[in-house]
Design an enzyme around this catalytic site. Structure first.
Site, PDB file in Angstrom:
ATOM      1  N   ASP A 158     -10.296   8.539 -11.364  1.00  0.00           N
ATOM      2  CA  ASP A 158      -9.622   8.276 -12.631  1.00  0.00           C
ATOM      3  C   ASP A 158      -8.408   9.205 -12.779  1.00  0.00           C
ATOM      4  O   ASP A 158      -8.239  10.151 -11.988  1.00  0.00           O
ATOM      5  CB  ASP A 158     -10.631   8.475 -13.777  1.00  0.00           C
ATOM      6  CG  ASP A 158     -10.334   7.562 -14.951  1.00  0.00           C
ATOM      7  OD1 ASP A 158      -9.175   7.156 -15.119  1.00  0.00           O
ATOM      8  OD2 ASP A 158     -11.275   7.269 -15.722  1.00  0.00           O
ATOM      9  N   TRP A 191      -4.115   5.246 -10.362  1.00  0.00           N
ATOM     10  CA  TRP A 191      -2.791   5.862 -10.343  1.00  0.00           C
ATOM     11  C   TRP A 191      -1.740   5.046 -11.117  1.00  0.00           C
ATOM     12  O   TRP A 191      -1.125   5.571 -12.063  1.00  0.00           O
ATOM     13  CB  TRP A 191      -2.449   6.136  -8.876  1.00  0.00           C
ATOM     14  CG  TRP A 191      -1.086   6.585  -8.508  1.00  0.00           C
ATOM     15  CD1 TRP A 191      -0.056   6.911  -9.350  1.00  0.00           C
ATOM     16  CD2 TRP A 191      -0.597   6.778  -7.181  1.00  0.00           C
ATOM     17  NE1 TRP A 191       1.041   7.289  -8.624  1.00  0.00           N
ATOM     18  CE2 TRP A 191       0.743   7.216  -7.293  1.00  0.00           C
ATOM     19  CE3 TRP A 191      -1.157   6.635  -5.905  1.00  0.00           C
ATOM     20  CZ2 TRP A 191       1.530   7.493  -6.180  1.00  0.00           C
ATOM     21  CZ3 TRP A 191      -0.371   6.922  -4.793  1.00  0.00           C
ATOM     22  CH2 TRP A 191       0.958   7.348  -4.925  1.00  0.00           C
ATOM     23  N   PRO A 192      -1.523   3.747 -10.772  1.00  0.00           N
ATOM     24  CA  PRO A 192      -0.447   3.045 -11.490  1.00  0.00           C
ATOM     25  C   PRO A 192      -0.695   2.907 -13.000  1.00  0.00           C
ATOM     26  O   PRO A 192       0.247   2.993 -13.787  1.00  0.00           O
ATOM     27  CB  PRO A 192      -0.385   1.668 -10.821  1.00  0.00           C
ATOM     28  CG  PRO A 192      -1.590   1.553  -9.961  1.00  0.00           C
ATOM     29  CD  PRO A 192      -2.108   2.915  -9.696  1.00  0.00           C
ATOM     30  N   ASP A 218      -8.388  -0.738 -19.814  1.00  0.00           N
ATOM     31  CA  ASP A 218      -9.809  -0.998 -19.552  1.00  0.00           C
ATOM     32  C   ASP A 218     -10.211  -2.374 -20.095  1.00  0.00           C
ATOM     33  O   ASP A 218      -9.817  -2.752 -21.192  1.00  0.00           O
ATOM     34  CB  ASP A 218     -10.678   0.041 -20.270  1.00  0.00           C
ATOM     35  CG  ASP A 218     -10.515   1.422 -19.675  1.00  0.00           C
ATOM     36  OD1 ASP A 218      -9.708   1.586 -18.744  1.00  0.00           O
ATOM     37  OD2 ASP A 218     -11.212   2.336 -20.156  1.00  0.00           O
TER      38      ASP A 218
END
Ligand code: GLA
Length: 430
Positions: A158, A191-192, A218
């Site tokens: 994360d 990451w992105p 999410d």
């Protein structure tokens, strides 16, 4: 390799960048991940069946083997946030919460492996995880080695609580640390997602570093959430679709099928579109207690076949008309998977003429069509002029595959040669 496949691979139908070279995720990952359904429930005294504890993963692994999930391809049992102790051990290593994981993670991994499944774990590139547990910043090598020592097979990494300018470096260093352990650990990144608010991420670097990567918010157990993910994906498809391929995939987050928030039509839409997007199929639901219809959908072998197709190309949205969306994914052997989503959330089923699919041109002169959703139906040989109408429920999806009928290989070759010369001209002009 036959000639056509050779051309498909060489002539620009393969992803733009090199994938992370760890031999993993050659097809979109399939498994189960606890987050959306079980979140950060640590109250094992009051809620022993649903709290984040070794029992939960052992029970899921049992059910996955007994009830056909493993056989259908769901392989990874994945832990998300809230598994560790709030403190590292005296040697600076992460440790599982001793009350909720009395056997420790190594034992849990052994158990999951004994069932023929794989175990995933979760950590964070920054100071702490999103839920406030110890992060890996400053401890990438120690943590990678700890996960390898525990025999873990996947790491979801994360991006909370990290200076965004250091995200790339952090994700790359963890990727290197994992490789250095010598154990094959599938690397799932966010990451992105954490970089988009600041600038457009470098997908070439991401693909070289990660096996899949979250781009957007999410997932929640609601149709609005699914729609927002699809809208984001379509809006950014020119940037993200080319980066997907064997070894590295865009991750639109978990399947929430089998929970509370989606109607069955909406569940079908999620399943169909996740297959079209070549997304990891990580279910977050309670496999111990799931309704038979949702279960049958998640186990639908025709949809799983699309998801796992060997060409490894992600599909995209190709048309938007009259509150319908058409999404298409090129498949191996020149076939096409097409999802027609009815976005009109009022009224009853609406008809969509199949010849309105942009890729319908592969039916010239002939093709065969198989409908997979809402129910399996072989529709036989069709031509460019066919007038089949697909019936699509509100917020539901019709999913079909189209197979061109050989005999027109000449046209296919012409198409490939055209692509080849376009590429050559492009390369020569650089
Ligand atoms: C972030 C991630 C989620 C989940 C939670 C855990 O929000 O995007 O998928 O891992 O953290 O805290």
């Amino acid at each position: 390799m036959n000639l056509v496949v050779f051309f498909l691979v060489v002539v620009g139908l393969s992803p733009a960048a090199e994938a992370l070279d760890n031999g993993l995720a050659l097809k979109p990952t399939m498994g189960w991940l606890h987050w959306e359904r079980f979140m950060c429930n640590t109250d094992c005294d009051h809620d022993p069946d649903n709290c984040i504890s070794e029992r939960l993963y052992m029970q899921m692994a049992d059910v996955m083997v007994k009830e056909g999930w493993k056989e259908a391809g769901y392989e990874y049992v994945c832990i998300d946030d809230c598994w560790p102790s709030l403190q590292r051990d005296t040697q600076g290593r992460l440790q599982a919460d001793p009350n909720r994981f009395p056997g420790g993670i190594k034992k849990l991994a052994d158990y999951v492996h004994s069932k023929g499944l794989k175990l995933g774990i979760y950590a964070d590139v920054g100071k702490t995880t999103c839920a406030g547990y110890p992060g890996s910043q400053g401890s990438y090598e120690v943590d990678a080695q700890t996960f390898a020592d525990w025999d873990v097979d996947l790491l979801k990494f994360d991006g909370c609580f990290m200076d965004w300018k250091l995200l790339g470096e952090g994700y790359i260093n963890m990727s290197k640390a994992l490789n250095k352990t010598g154990k094959s650990i599938l690397y799932s990144c966010e990451w992105p997602l954490y970089e988009w608010p600041f600038h457009q991420p470098n997908y070439t670097a991401i693909r070289e570093t990660c096996n899949h990567w979250r781009n957007f918010d999410d997932v929640f157990d609601s149709w609005n959430s699914i729609k927002s993910i699809l809208d984001w994906t379509a809006l950014h498809q020119d940037i993200i679709v080319p980066s997907a391929g064997p070894g590295g995939w865009n991750d639109p987050d978990m399947l929430v099928i089998g929970n509370f928030g989606l109607s069955h039509d909406q569940e079908e839409s999620q399943m169909a579109l996740w297959a079209i997007m070549a997304a990891p199929l990580l279910m977050s639901n309670d496999l111990r207690n799931i309704c038979p219809r949702s279960k049958a959908l998640l186990l639908n072998k025709h949809i799983i076949e699309i998801s796992q197709d060997s060409l490894g190309k992600q599909g995209s949205r190709t048309a938007k008309t009259n509150s319908f969306e058409v999404w298409e994914r090129p498949l191996s052997k020149g076939r096409l998977a097409v999802a027609v989503l009815n976005k009109q959330e009022i009224g009853g089923p609406r008809g969509f003429p199949i010849s309105g699919i942009p890729g319908w041109k592969i039916c010239d002169p002939q093709c065969t069509v198989t409908q997979i959703l809402p129910e399996y139906k072989e529709m036989g040989v069709q031509t460019k002029q066919s007038n089949i109408v697909l019936s699509v429920n509100p917020s539901g999806t019709a999913l079909v595959t189209i197979t061109p009928i050989a005999g027109d290989l000449r046209r296919l070759h012409k198409l490939l040669w055209e692509k080849l010369s376009v590429r050559r001209i492009y390369t020569e002009s650089l």
